[in-house]
Design an enzyme around this catalytic site. Structure first.
Site, PDB file in Angstrom:
ATOM      1  N   LYS A 145      28.940  38.143  39.168  1.00 41.52           N
ATOM      2  CA  LYS A 145      29.494  39.080  40.160  1.00 41.52           C
ATOM      3  C   LYS A 145      28.366  39.522  41.070  1.00 41.52           C
ATOM      4  O   LYS A 145      27.206  39.547  40.671  1.00 41.52           O
ATOM      5  CB  LYS A 145      30.073  40.312  39.464  1.00 41.52           C
TER       6      LYS A 145
HETATM    7  N1  GLU Z   1      37.144  39.021  42.559  1.00 43.42           N
HETATM    8  C1  GLU Z   1      38.182  38.392  41.831  1.00 43.42           C
HETATM    9  C2  GLU Z   1      38.166  38.842  40.380  1.00 43.42           C
HETATM   10  O1  GLU Z   1      37.650  39.880  40.062  1.00 43.42           O
HETATM   11  C3  GLU Z   1      38.195  36.879  42.008  1.00 43.42           C
HETATM   12  C4  GLU Z   1      36.991  36.166  41.499  1.00 43.42           C
HETATM   13  C5  GLU Z   1      36.982  34.681  41.849  1.00 43.42           C
HETATM   14  O2  GLU Z   1      37.954  34.161  42.356  1.00 43.42           O
HETATM   15  O3  GLU Z   1      35.948  34.080  41.578  1.00 43.42           O
HETATM   16  O4  GLU Z   1      38.730  38.219  39.537  1.00 43.42           O
END
Ligand code: GLU
Length: 455
Positions: A145
Site C-alpha cells: 500500500k
Molecule cells: N485500493 C483497493 C483496495 O483497498 C484496490 C487495490 C488494488 O486493486 O490493488 O482493495
C-alpha cells in the site's frame, strides 16, 4: 485454550526491529483468548487493529513462531520526501510511503491514497490487509500500500500530476509488473494511475501498462474495474442474504460513503431490488424510509458535486445514520467508524465492510455479542483487487475481455471466497473475521514455508 509455548516470546519479539514496538501491547496478552488486552491504540491505530486480529488468528492456527514473526511485519517500508513546484511558484515537500508487506504469493499489490491524515502505521496496516485480502480470494499477489500526506482537495490538477510523477520516480526501482503493482485508493483515480503508468514507462523506455491497475480502459484498464469493489460487495451481500434466508425486496440498506465504493455498492444493490434507505457522507446524510432512487442521486451528485439537498430524501445526521435501523449496513468510507462508542447501538442484521478497517477490535466483540453477521473487509471489498488481477492478466496477455467476462469471473471468485470463509468459520467455531484471517494466513504461511528461508 492456548498452548502458551506456541506464542512467540516477548524476548523474540523485542529482538525484532522497528514498528513502534513501544506502542504495542505485549503479544502474550493480545493473544490470550480469555482476557484480551485491548488498548486504546487498537481503537484508533489501524496497525494495532490489524496486528491484534493477526495475532488472534495466528494463535488459533498454532502458527509456527518464526512464520508468525515473518508474517506479522512488513517486508519493506519506503519513505520518500518529494519536492513539488506548486502553481504559485513555491516548492512544497510532501512525505510519501510505500509499504510492501509480503511478496510471498506474488508481486506486492495495493492502492495509493492521498489524504492529510495518512500515516506510516495506517499504510502498514493497509499493506497487511492487502496480503490477507489477496489470499482470501486466492489471487497470486502479495500485499502493499502507498500513501502521500497531502490535501488533494486543495491542490490543482497540475500540482497533483507533478506530485504523482515525482512520487513514482522516487519509487521507480521498487514498483513494476513483477514487483509491486499500485492501484487507486482514497482520493486517487484512473487519471492518477495514467500518470504513474506514463512516468514508469518513460523511465523504462517503453509502454508498460501492467505496472498499475485501475487505469482508464483505453490505456489498458479492465472493463468493469471501476465498479468492481461495489460489485463484489453486492455479490457477497446476496450470499449473506441467502445464508440468512432473506430476500432483496424486503431488505433495507444504509451505505456510509458515496465515493467510488459506496456509490457503486448502493447503485448495484438498488438495481437488484434492495431498498437503500440511507446514505451517509462525512458532512451529513440522507434518509428516506421508502427508499432512495440511487440513479437519481448519482445524477444529482454529478451536477451539484454533493449529495446534500437531494429532493428524494430528508437530511439526516451523519453519526445517527450509522445506528439507524436497517438490515444491511455498509461502511464504505474509512477506518474506525464502528467503535466502542457506537457498536452497541447498531441496529443492522448484516455488516458488510466496504472500507478497509471500518470496525475496531473492541467493536468486534460487541458485534459478536449482538449476533450481527459481519462480512469482513478482507472479503467484502476484495472485488476491486480481484478485478485488478484480471486487469494485470489482460495487460500481460495484451488481450482484453468483455465486461460480461470480467463480471462473471468476479462473481465466481467472490461466491467461492464467501463460501470458503463461511466453511472455515463453521469448521473452526470462529466468527467470520477470524475465519477470513485464518484462511488467509494459512495460505500465505504455506507458501512462505514452501519457498523456504533464503540466507
Ligand atoms: N485500493 C483497493 C483496495 O483497498 C484496490 C487495490 C488494488 O486493486 O490493488 O482493495
Amino acid at each position: 485454550m492456548a498452548d502458551e509455548t506456541l506464542i512467540p516470546s516477548n524476548a523474540a519479539l523485542a529482538a525484532h526491529p522497528t514498528l513502534g514496538r513501544e506502542k504495542e501491547t505485549p503479544m502474550q496478552s493480545v493473544v490470550k483468548e480469555t482476557a484480551p488486552a485491548l488498548t486504546l491504540a487498537q481503537e484508533t491505530n489501524p496497525w494495532e487493529a490489524q496486528a491484534a486480529r493477526f495475532d488472534e488468528a495466528a494463535h488459533r492456527l498454532k502458527l509456527d513462531d518464526g512464520i508468525w514473526k515473518v508474517l506479522r511485519y512488513p517486508a519493506r517500508e519506503i519513505i520518500v520526501h518529494i519536492p513539488v513546484q506548486m502553481d504559485d511558484g513555491r516548492i512544497e515537500v510532501f512525505t510519501g510511503y510505500r509499504v510492501q508487506h509480503s511478496v510471498a504469493r506474488g508481486p506486492g499489490k495495493g492502492g495509493i491514497r492521498y489524504a492529510p491524515d495518512v500515516s506510516l502505521d495506517e499504510v502498514r496496516a493497509l499493506a497487511s490487509w492487502m496480503t490477507w485480502k489477496c489470499a482470501v480470494v486466492n489471487i497470486p499477489f502479495g500485499g502493499a500500500k502507498g500513501g502521500i500526506i497531502c490535501d488533494p482537495k486543495s491542490m490543482s490538477q497540475g500540482e497533483l500530476e507533478r506530485m504523482t510523477r515525482r512520487y513514482t520516480a522516487a519509487l521507480i526501482e521498487f514498483i513494476g509488473p513483477e514487483k509491486d503493482v499500485p492501484a487507486p485508493d482514497m482520493n486517487t483515480n484512473e487519471q492518477t494511475m495514467a500518470w504513474i503508468m506514463d512516468t514508469y514507462s518513460m523511465h523504462m523506455g517503453q509502454t508498460i501498462n501492467a505496472v498499475v491497475t485501475g487505469k482508464p480502459v483505453n490505456l489498458g484498464g479492465s472493463r468493469g474495474r471501476r465498479e468492481a469493489t461495489g460489485r463484489g460487495i453486492s455479490i457477497v451481500t446476496d450470499q449473506a442474504l441467502k445464508h440468512l434466508n432473506m430476500v432483496p425486496a424486503e431488505t433495507t440498506v444504509i451505505v456510509q460513503g458515496f465515493g467510488n465504493v459506496g456509490s457503486n455498492s448502493a447503485k448495484l444493490l438498488w438495481d437488484k431490488g434492495y431498498k437503500v434507505i440511507g446514505i451517509g457522507e462525512y458532512d451529513g446524510a440522507l434518509f428516506n424510509a421508502d427508499g432512495i432512487d440511487i440513479s437519481e442521486l448519482l445524477e444529482f451528485k454529478a451536477k451539484k458535486g454533493t449529495i446534500h439537498g437531494f429532493p428524494g430524501a430528508q437530511a439526516a445526521d451523519k453519526d445517527e445514520i450509522l445506528v439507524s435501523k436497517c438490515d444491511v449496513l455498509i461502511p464504505a468510507a474509512t477506518e474506525n467508524v464502528i467503535t466502542s462508542r457506537n457498536a452497541a447501538k447498531l441496529q443492522c442484521r448484516i455488516l458488510c465492510e466496504g472500507a478497509n478497517g471500518p470496525t475496531t477490535t473492541v467493536a468486534d466483540k460487541i458485534l459478536e455479542e449482538k449476533g450481527i453477521f459481519v462480512i469482513p473487509d478482507i472479503l467484502a471489498n476484495a472485488g476491486g483487487v480481484t478485478t485488478s488481477y484480471f486487469e494485470w492478466v489482460q495487460d500481460r496477455m495484451g488481450y482484453f475481455w468483455t465486461e460480461d467476462e470480467v463480471n462473471q469471473r468476479l462473481e465466481r471468485i467472490m461466491i467461492d471466497s464467501f463460501n470458503d470463509v463461511l466453511q472455515y468459520s463453521v469448521a473452526h467455531g470462529v466468527n467470520n473475521r477470524t475465519a477470513a484471517y485464518m484462511l488467509a494466513i494459512d495460505r500465505v504461511a504455506y507458501t512462505t514455508k514452501q519457498r523456504g528461508m533464503y540466507a
